[in-house]
Design a protein around this motif. Sequence first.
Motif, PDB file in Angstrom:
ATOM      1  N   PRO A  84       0.933  -1.193   0.009  1.00 38.28           N
ATOM      2  CA  PRO A  84       0.317   0.080   0.141  1.00 38.28           C
ATOM      3  C   PRO A  84       0.902   1.199  -0.150  1.00 38.28           C
ATOM      4  O   PRO A  84       1.860   1.451   0.703  1.00 38.28           O
ATOM      5  N   ASP A  85       0.684   2.112  -1.198  1.00 37.90           N
ATOM      6  CA  ASP A  85       1.371   3.415  -1.195  1.00 37.90           C
ATOM      7  C   ASP A  85       0.582   4.431  -0.979  1.00 37.90           C
ATOM      8  O   ASP A  85      -0.093   4.913  -1.728  1.00 37.90           O
ATOM      9  N   PRO A  86       0.756   5.076   0.193  1.00 33.59           N
ATOM     10  CA  PRO A  86       0.071   6.402   0.480  1.00 33.59           C
ATOM     11  C   PRO A  86       0.255   7.352  -0.497  1.00 33.59           C
ATOM     12  O   PRO A  86      -0.605   8.404  -0.576  1.00 33.59           O
ATOM     13  N   ASN A  87       1.523   7.366  -1.152  1.00 34.59           N
ATOM     14  CA  ASN A  87       1.669   8.547  -1.934  1.00 34.59           C
ATOM     15  C   ASN A  87       1.045   8.420  -3.345  1.00 34.59           C
ATOM     16  O   ASN A  87       0.583   9.615  -4.002  1.00 34.59           O
ATOM     17  N   THR A  88       1.009   7.360  -3.764  1.00 36.56           N
ATOM     18  CA  THR A  88       0.348   7.065  -5.072  1.00 36.56           C
ATOM     19  C   THR A  88      -1.082   6.488  -5.086  1.00 36.56           C
ATOM     20  O   THR A  88      -1.838   6.579  -5.889  1.00 36.56           O
ATOM     21  N   ILE A 116     -11.897  -3.671  -0.195  1.00 40.88           N
ATOM     22  CA  ILE A 116     -12.069  -2.682  -1.300  1.00 40.88           C
ATOM     23  C   ILE A 116     -12.628  -1.350  -0.673  1.00 40.88           C
ATOM     24  O   ILE A 116     -12.079  -0.354  -0.931  1.00 40.88           O
ATOM     25  N   ASP A 117     -13.649  -1.572   0.046  1.00 40.00           N
ATOM     26  CA  ASP A 117     -14.483  -0.426   0.629  1.00 40.00           C
ATOM     27  C   ASP A 117     -13.486  -0.034   1.786  1.00 40.00           C
ATOM     28  O   ASP A 117     -13.324   1.477   1.700  1.00 40.00           O
ATOM     29  N   HIS A 118     -12.509  -0.616   2.286  1.00 39.67           N
ATOM     30  CA  HIS A 118     -11.891  -0.322   3.720  1.00 39.67           C
ATOM     31  C   HIS A 118     -10.815   0.768   3.010  1.00 39.67           C
ATOM     32  O   HIS A 118     -10.314   1.892   3.548  1.00 39.67           O
ATOM     33  N   ALA A 119     -10.060   0.184   1.855  1.00 32.44           N
ATOM     34  CA  ALA A 119      -8.942   0.672   1.138  1.00 32.44           C
ATOM     35  C   ALA A 119      -9.423   2.121   0.718  1.00 32.44           C
ATOM     36  O   ALA A 119      -8.797   3.232   1.004  1.00 32.44           O
ATOM     37  N   PHE A 120     -10.532   2.227  -0.289  1.00 31.58           N
ATOM     38  CA  PHE A 120     -11.146   3.561  -0.614  1.00 31.58           C
ATOM     39  C   PHE A 120     -11.434   4.341   0.251  1.00 31.58           C
ATOM     40  O   PHE A 120     -11.189   5.742   0.301  1.00 31.58           O
TER      41      PHE A 120
END
Length: 179
Positions: A84-88, A116-120
């Motif tokens: 997981p990349d918080p920059n991109t 998916i819901d959590h990541a978004f």
Amino acid sequence: MAELSTILEQGPVRLEPLAEHHLEPLRAACAEDQEIWEIYPVSMLDENFDQAIEAFHDTSNWVRFAVIDTETGQVVGMTNYINPDPNTKVTEIGGTYIAPSVRGSGFNAVMKKLMIDHAFAHGFTRIEFRVDTRNKRSMAAVLKLGAQHEGTLRKNRITWTGYVRDTAVFGLLKEEWAR
């Protein structure tokens, strides 16, 4: 990555950050399907399980989950956010295994929806899935989620068996997710 590592639950699915107490039940769940490991990058059977878990400790860029069937309370698999990349604002969902007892029941769709819901919800805008092209069931499941097949990386990975695999790459954008 810390914000991704939390308990997620809906219906029969509970995802818990992978911990030591999950390992032996996960070993048992992985042993329920002896043949599937032939198309995985690593084996989680027998002595290979311990080696794979040890290798997991060396990858700090994964957020690992134990998958629990809430109806039985049993660990039935594992899944991960990979790199997981918080920059991109991109993460991959993968390294997923679920036991035969919950396959074909909609369990995987609920699990992926939770992730998916959590990541978004935490600012990610793109989710990727990378699947061995021999794994037709997983490719079909990813397409059902609404992800787009964006191409195939030819002979890009050597699996634990020595097989040089092709990897299908799928992408799902936040604006495409209508669930």
